[in-house]
Design an enzyme around this catalytic site. Structure first.
Site, mmCIF file in Angstrom:
data_model
loop_
_atom_site.group_PDB
_atom_site.id
_atom_site.type_symbol
_atom_site.label_atom_id
_atom_site.label_comp_id
_atom_site.label_asym_id
_atom_site.label_seq_id
_atom_site.Cartn_x
_atom_site.Cartn_y
_atom_site.Cartn_z
ATOM 1 N N SER A 115 45.269 48.763 31.362
ATOM 2 C CA SER A 115 45.601 49.506 32.576
ATOM 3 C C SER A 115 45.167 50.973 32.658
ATOM 4 C CB SER A 115 47.099 49.267 33.092
ATOM 5 O OG SER A 115 47.519 50.092 34.309
ATOM 6 N N TYR A 123 56.189 49.398 31.390
ATOM 7 C CA TYR A 123 54.742 48.854 31.833
ATOM 8 C C TYR A 123 53.801 49.973 31.268
ATOM 9 C CZ TYR A 123 50.601 47.270 34.348
ATOM 10 O OH TYR A 123 49.298 46.735 34.525
HETATM 11 N N1 NAP Z 1 46.179 44.479 39.745
HETATM 12 C C1 NAP Z 1 46.020 45.480 39.496
HETATM 13 O O1 NAP Z 1 45.893 46.348 40.273
HETATM 14 C C2 NAP Z 1 46.136 45.827 37.910
HETATM 15 C C3 NAP Z 1 45.999 47.225 37.642
HETATM 16 C C4 NAP Z 1 46.261 47.568 36.207
HETATM 17 C C5 NAP Z 1 46.204 46.527 35.108
HETATM 18 N N2 NAP Z 1 46.194 45.217 35.710
HETATM 19 C C6 NAP Z 1 46.180 44.239 34.616
HETATM 20 O O2 NAP Z 1 45.543 43.151 34.845
HETATM 21 C C7 NAP Z 1 46.037 42.047 34.287
HETATM 22 C C8 NAP Z 1 45.869 40.861 35.288
HETATM 23 O O3 NAP Z 1 46.874 41.092 36.582
HETATM 24 P P1 NAP Z 1 46.735 40.576 38.018
HETATM 25 O O4 NAP Z 1 46.693 41.859 39.015
HETATM 26 O O5 NAP Z 1 45.697 39.793 38.081
HETATM 27 O O6 NAP Z 1 48.164 39.943 38.043
HETATM 28 P P2 NAP Z 1 48.492 38.696 38.754
HETATM 29 O O7 NAP Z 1 47.758 38.230 39.984
HETATM 30 O O8 NAP Z 1 50.027 38.789 38.862
HETATM 31 O O9 NAP Z 1 48.276 37.780 37.419
HETATM 32 C C9 NAP Z 1 49.186 37.753 36.178
HETATM 33 C C10 NAP Z 1 48.716 36.599 35.415
HETATM 34 O O10 NAP Z 1 49.461 36.730 34.181
HETATM 35 C C11 NAP Z 1 50.116 35.341 34.092
HETATM 36 N N3 NAP Z 1 51.310 35.378 33.175
HETATM 37 C C12 NAP Z 1 52.270 36.133 33.386
HETATM 38 N N4 NAP Z 1 53.264 36.017 32.582
HETATM 39 C C13 NAP Z 1 52.770 34.944 31.835
HETATM 40 C C14 NAP Z 1 53.569 34.199 30.914
HETATM 41 N N5 NAP Z 1 54.879 34.807 30.498
HETATM 42 N N6 NAP Z 1 52.892 33.247 30.226
HETATM 43 C C15 NAP Z 1 51.678 32.997 30.740
HETATM 44 N N7 NAP Z 1 50.883 33.761 31.620
HETATM 45 C C16 NAP Z 1 51.657 34.602 32.000
HETATM 46 C C17 NAP Z 1 50.076 34.929 35.235
HETATM 47 O O11 NAP Z 1 50.405 33.455 34.837
HETATM 48 P P3 NAP Z 1 51.393 32.502 36.261
HETATM 49 O O12 NAP Z 1 50.929 33.094 37.589
HETATM 50 O O13 NAP Z 1 50.597 30.977 35.926
HETATM 51 O O14 NAP Z 1 52.621 32.670 35.699
HETATM 52 C C18 NAP Z 1 49.135 35.237 35.915
HETATM 53 O O15 NAP Z 1 47.888 34.281 35.729
HETATM 54 C C19 NAP Z 1 47.356 42.308 33.900
HETATM 55 O O16 NAP Z 1 47.323 42.585 32.480
HETATM 56 C C20 NAP Z 1 47.762 43.671 34.424
HETATM 57 O O17 NAP Z 1 48.866 44.345 33.826
HETATM 58 C C21 NAP Z 1 46.288 44.911 36.957
#
Ligand code: NAP
Length: 257
Positions: free
Chosen positions: A140, A153
């Site tokens: 991130s 985080y």
């Molecule tokens: N969206 C943003 O603006 C943003 C910005 C910076 C960084 N990121 C990073 O991008 C990555 C993806 O984020 P996203 O925005 O796509 O989030 P999201 O839509 O909330 O998806 C998160 C994913 O992680 C999985 N997950 C969480 N805890 C888990 C666990 N204990 N075991 C197995 N799977 C787990 C969830 O699986 P389930 O739903 O099946 O539990 C889901 O598939 C993350 O690392 C996040 O920190 C996102």
């Protein structure tokens, strides 16, 4: 793009699901990991319709022995060419709390830092023996800022970024490549749960298109959307005392209240 076996953690939502759709082409075998059965099955159907071969594994990444067993077994069945450690837990600290609840902090550290680090170490040994492979970490831009609204985080992502950089240097001579992806704001359930504004917001499929294109070109660090690379560079020029004052003031603004 040559056909590949691709592992994606956190494939059941947001950026992970978009990456799965982007890689769902004939000849590719996708290993989609997550917990939510319904969302994983719906995604699998979309990816199969696009011609990809599919394997779904559902478990909690914070269960490290399951993580290592599943990773070893999957890689033995079908050697992984590209592993994308994308799963993550986000969220800012509730305004009425001084610090993070310790159990929530532990889960965040486990999922955001420990799981990808353990998984990557196991896989790197195997990829090095094969003399090829790429490991991608989804970090991130928060790694670059001491965010008072999300210290755990930001800390997990900063740790992951430094690990990725060090691992990159270490694995180079074994033919294994490492890429760090640093998203800014991507429109997913995680960022939708934030009460803060989301400048330069980009859709998940648009972000995945940029990420996959840059991975294909061998990029070592991908900042998406690009505006955050500029912000990061500018912030690096700002004296620490000013940065601390701005971040402290930002964390006091009544977003979403
Ligand atoms: N969206 C943003 O603006 C943003 C910005 C910076 C960084 N990121 C990073 O991008 C990555 C993806 O984020 P996203 O925005 O796509 O989030 P999201 O839509 O909330 O998806 C998160 C994913 O992680 C999985 N997950 C969480 N805890 C888990 C666990 N204990 N075991 C197995 N799977 C787990 C969830 O699986 P389930 O739903 O099946 O539990 C889901 O598939 C993350 O690392 C996040 O920190 C996102």
């Amino acid at each position: 793009m040559t056909a590949k076996t691709i592992l994606i953690t956190g494939a059941s939502s947001g950026i992970g699901a978009a990456l799965a759709r982007a890689y769902a082409v004939p000849g590719n075998r996708l290993m989609l990991w997550g917990r939510n059965e319904e969302r994983l099955n719906a995604l699998a159907e979309q990816c199969r319709a696009r011609g990809a071969e599919l394997e779904i594994v559902r478990f909690d990444l914070a269960d490290f022995s399951q993580l290592l067993d599943n990773l070893g077994a999957s890689d033995t069945r079908n050697p992984i060419d590209l592993a994308i450690f994308n799963a993550g837990l986000g969220g800012s600290l509730p305004r009425d709390r001084v610090a993070q609840d310790v159990h929530a902090a532990q889960r965040m550290v486990n999922v955001n830092f420990t799981a990808p680090v353990l998984g990557a170490n196991l896989l790197a040994e195997r990829m090095a023996k094969r003399g090829q492979g790429r490991i991608v970490f989804v970090g991130s831009v928060a790694a670059s800022f001491p965010l008072p609204m999300a210290p755990v985080y930001a800390g997990t992502k900063a740790g992951l970024a430094l690990f990725a950089e060090a691992f990159q240097l270490r694995l180079e001579k074994y033919g294994v490549d490492v890429t760090l992806v640093s998203p800014g704001f991507v429109d997913t359930p995680m960022s939708r749960s934030l009460s803060e504004p989301r400048p330069f917001l980009i859709g998940a499929d648009a972000a995945a298109a940029i990420i996959t294109r840059k991975i294909e070109r061998g990029a070592r660090h991908i900042v998406v959307p690009w505006q955050f690379a500029v912000i990061r560079a500018l912030v690096n020029m700002v004296p620490g005392v000013i940065m601390r004052t701005v971040l402290t003031q930002l964390s006091r603004l009544p977003f979403g209240e």
